[in-house]
Design an enzyme around this catalytic site. Sequence first.
Site, PDB file in Angstrom:
ATOM      1  N   ARG A   1      -0.169   6.178  16.156  1.00 50.62           N
ATOM      2  CA  ARG A   1      -0.120   7.523  15.577  1.00 50.62           C
ATOM      3  C   ARG A   1      -0.922   8.504  16.406  1.00 50.62           C
ATOM      4  O   ARG A   1      -1.783   8.115  17.199  1.00 50.62           O
ATOM      5  CB  ARG A   1      -0.588   7.534  14.119  1.00 50.62           C
TER       6      ARG A   1
ATOM      7  N   ASP B   1     -10.512   0.372   0.952  1.00 57.09           N
ATOM      8  CA  ASP B   1     -10.572   1.810   1.169  1.00 57.09           C
ATOM      9  C   ASP B   1     -11.973   2.288   0.769  1.00 57.09           C
ATOM     10  O   ASP B   1     -12.733   1.549   0.141  1.00 57.09           O
ATOM     11  CB  ASP B   1      -9.517   2.520   0.311  1.00 57.09           C
TER      12      ASP B   1
ATOM     13  N   ARG C   1       0.831  -1.211   0.000  1.00 58.40           N
ATOM     14  CA  ARG C   1       0.000   0.000   0.000  1.00 58.40           C
ATOM     15  C   ARG C   1       0.861   1.256   0.000  1.00 58.40           C
ATOM     16  O   ARG C   1       0.412   2.319  -0.381  1.00 58.40           O
ATOM     17  CB  ARG C   1      -0.868   0.046   1.276  1.00 58.40           C
TER      18      ARG C   1
ATOM     19  N   TYR D   1      -9.586  -5.532   3.199  1.00 55.03           N
ATOM     20  CA  TYR D   1      -9.004  -4.265   3.644  1.00 55.03           C
ATOM     21  C   TYR D   1      -9.326  -3.192   2.597  1.00 55.03           C
ATOM     22  O   TYR D   1      -8.450  -2.679   1.916  1.00 55.03           O
ATOM     23  CB  TYR D   1      -7.497  -4.482   3.797  1.00 55.03           C
TER      24      TYR D   1
ATOM     25  N   GLU E   1      -3.920   6.918  18.885  1.00 54.45           N
ATOM     26  CA  GLU E   1      -4.507   5.692  18.343  1.00 54.45           C
ATOM     27  C   GLU E   1      -3.742   4.468  18.867  1.00 54.45           C
ATOM     28  O   GLU E   1      -2.580   4.269  18.516  1.00 54.45           O
ATOM     29  CB  GLU E   1      -4.398   5.776  16.814  1.00 54.45           C
TER      30      GLU E   1
ATOM     31  N   ARG F   1       9.327   6.314  -3.782  1.00 53.30           N
ATOM     32  CA  ARG F   1       9.594   7.164  -4.953  1.00 53.30           C
ATOM     33  C   ARG F   1      10.877   7.978  -4.787  1.00 53.30           C
ATOM     34  O   ARG F   1      11.323   8.215  -3.668  1.00 53.30           O
ATOM     35  CB  ARG F   1       8.404   8.043  -5.305  1.00 53.30           C
TER      36      ARG F   1
HETATM   37  N1  UDP Z   1       3.183   1.250   7.699  1.00 53.92           N
HETATM   38  C1  UDP Z   1       4.438   1.260   8.271  1.00 53.92           C
HETATM   39  N2  UDP Z   1       4.916   2.412   8.829  1.00 53.92           N
HETATM   40  C2  UDP Z   1       4.173   3.544   8.850  1.00 53.92           C
HETATM   41  C3  UDP Z   1       2.899   3.543   8.243  1.00 53.92           C
HETATM   42  C4  UDP Z   1       2.435   2.376   7.680  1.00 53.92           C
HETATM   43  O1  UDP Z   1       5.117   0.248   8.286  1.00 53.92           O
HETATM   44  O2  UDP Z   1       4.655   4.552   9.399  1.00 53.92           O
HETATM   45  C5  UDP Z   1       2.706  -0.009   7.109  1.00 53.92           C
HETATM   46  C6  UDP Z   1       2.022  -0.875   8.133  1.00 53.92           C
HETATM   47  O3  UDP Z   1       2.332  -2.217   7.844  1.00 53.92           O
HETATM   48  C7  UDP Z   1       0.553  -0.624   7.864  1.00 53.92           C
HETATM   49  C8  UDP Z   1       0.542  -0.446   6.355  1.00 53.92           C
HETATM   50  O4  UDP Z   1       1.768   0.226   6.081  1.00 53.92           O
HETATM   51  O5  UDP Z   1      -0.237  -1.706   8.264  1.00 53.92           O
HETATM   52  C9  UDP Z   1      -0.614   0.352   5.823  1.00 53.92           C
HETATM   53  O6  UDP Z   1      -0.647   1.589   6.471  1.00 53.92           O
HETATM   54  P1  UDP Z   1      -1.806   2.611   6.203  1.00 53.92           P
HETATM   55  O7  UDP Z   1      -1.366   3.912   6.787  1.00 53.92           O
HETATM   56  O8  UDP Z   1      -2.185   2.564   4.772  1.00 53.92           O
HETATM   57  O9  UDP Z   1      -2.976   2.004   7.058  1.00 53.92           O
HETATM   58  P2  UDP Z   1      -4.403   2.599   7.433  1.00 53.92           P
HETATM   59  O10 UDP Z   1      -4.348   4.064   7.173  1.00 53.92           O
HETATM   60  O11 UDP Z   1      -5.384   1.838   6.600  1.00 53.92           O
HETATM   61  O12 UDP Z   1      -4.546   2.300   8.878  1.00 53.92           O
END
Ligand code: UDP
Length: 386
Positions: A285, A362, A174, A360, A309, A178
């Site tokens: 976060r 969106d 996901r 999962y 969270e 870049r």
């Molecule tokens: N992820 C990570 N570090 C970060 C943010 C995300 O390793 O700082 C990884 C982690 O495995 C997570 C996945 O990326 O489960 C998807 O994160 P996303 O932020 O897309 O999740 P959501 O917003 O759906 O909770």
Amino acid sequence: MKHNYHYLLVGAGFFSCTFAYLARQRGLRVLIIDRRPHIAGNTYTEDRDGIMVHKYGAHIFHTSSKPIWDFVRQFAEFNGYINSPVANYRGSLYNLPFNMNTFYGLWGCRTPQEARRKLEEQCSSEQLHRAPENLEEQALQLVGRDIYEKLIKGYTEKQWGRACTELPAFIIRRLPLRFTFDNNYFKDPYQGIPGSASGGYSGICAQLAAGAELKLGLDFLAERDSLQNMARRIIYTGMIDEYFGYSEGRLDYRSLDFRTKTLQTDNFQGNAVVNYTDAEIPYTRIIEHKHFDIGSKAIDLPQTVVTWEYPQEFGPGTEPFYPVNDQPNQALLQKYRDLAARQSGREEVYFAGRLGSYKYFDMDQVIAEAMTLFQKLEGGPKLLQD
Ligand code: UDP
């Protein structure tokens, strides 16, 4: 049998509201119910101290589908929010997703050439010469050891409550990688948030559901006998395992505990999202809601609303947020899908949305799923391209 409604939609989230809108346009009678006291499912937004709060966690709308982008913008003005989270690893700050700013912060790389060389060096000892079988293998192949240990491992293991070696590889795909100085977390060309002036996601869902009958605080499973014959078809967007009384066993879901406070400062962290990527800090976060509502008056208020969270196991008294799509859960899901297929000969029940599909998804994918199912059941022109 004479039914009162063409459709009973269980759960009042984005799936049901989109489906209800399409059905109402064809003049069909629709009942939407939800056991919670509000519409919009986990996208629900509400006002707290003058600030629009994403009650069940941050929801940033992003899509690569122009038809879906045009569809949602009929119901709200979307602001130009671009998600650019910052990661805090043991007190050092890095930009996400992995881009030139991150590579500069980690290794001092100033050009894409330097960054590519550094990443190749980081990844070269991790190559498997076969497809990665879990999230750890996938992450090491994509970004190497440094980024994996500082920005992925701790965060992911906190979020999912499982070792990265036990998690499916697709989760980490996901995140973009870049070689430009671009902190936009998403690859999609369309992105934004419906601002407080438009009522947020709750406002969109209320408009989508207009004309449908809506009963909140009503639990389908508790009132099953009286509800299930009310409509020709039922679309169930709750947990598929719960619908079947957990007869095959319980699917795993990951839950979140949100601790929200109003603070008497106008700007707590300078960004909507700051991720805490080490294993020691128990939350994943911190969200500062006013920064999502760009262009609104909230930014000038002397107070701010902040949410910590904390990931947690799903169980009694908690909400299911993320399906855990590992192998054992996929196998169990298949048993429920077989049950659903067997019973559809007798009752017309369809399972949809993040919980009904155990995917999962969106928000844009949920809308696409609703459009696709509607077209399949009711015919008419295709709403989306294949
Ligand atoms: N992820 C990570 N570090 C970060 C943010 C995300 O390793 O700082 C990884 C982690 O495995 C997570 C996945 O990326 O489960 C998807 O994160 P996303 O932020 O897309 O999740 P959501 O917003 O759906 O909770």
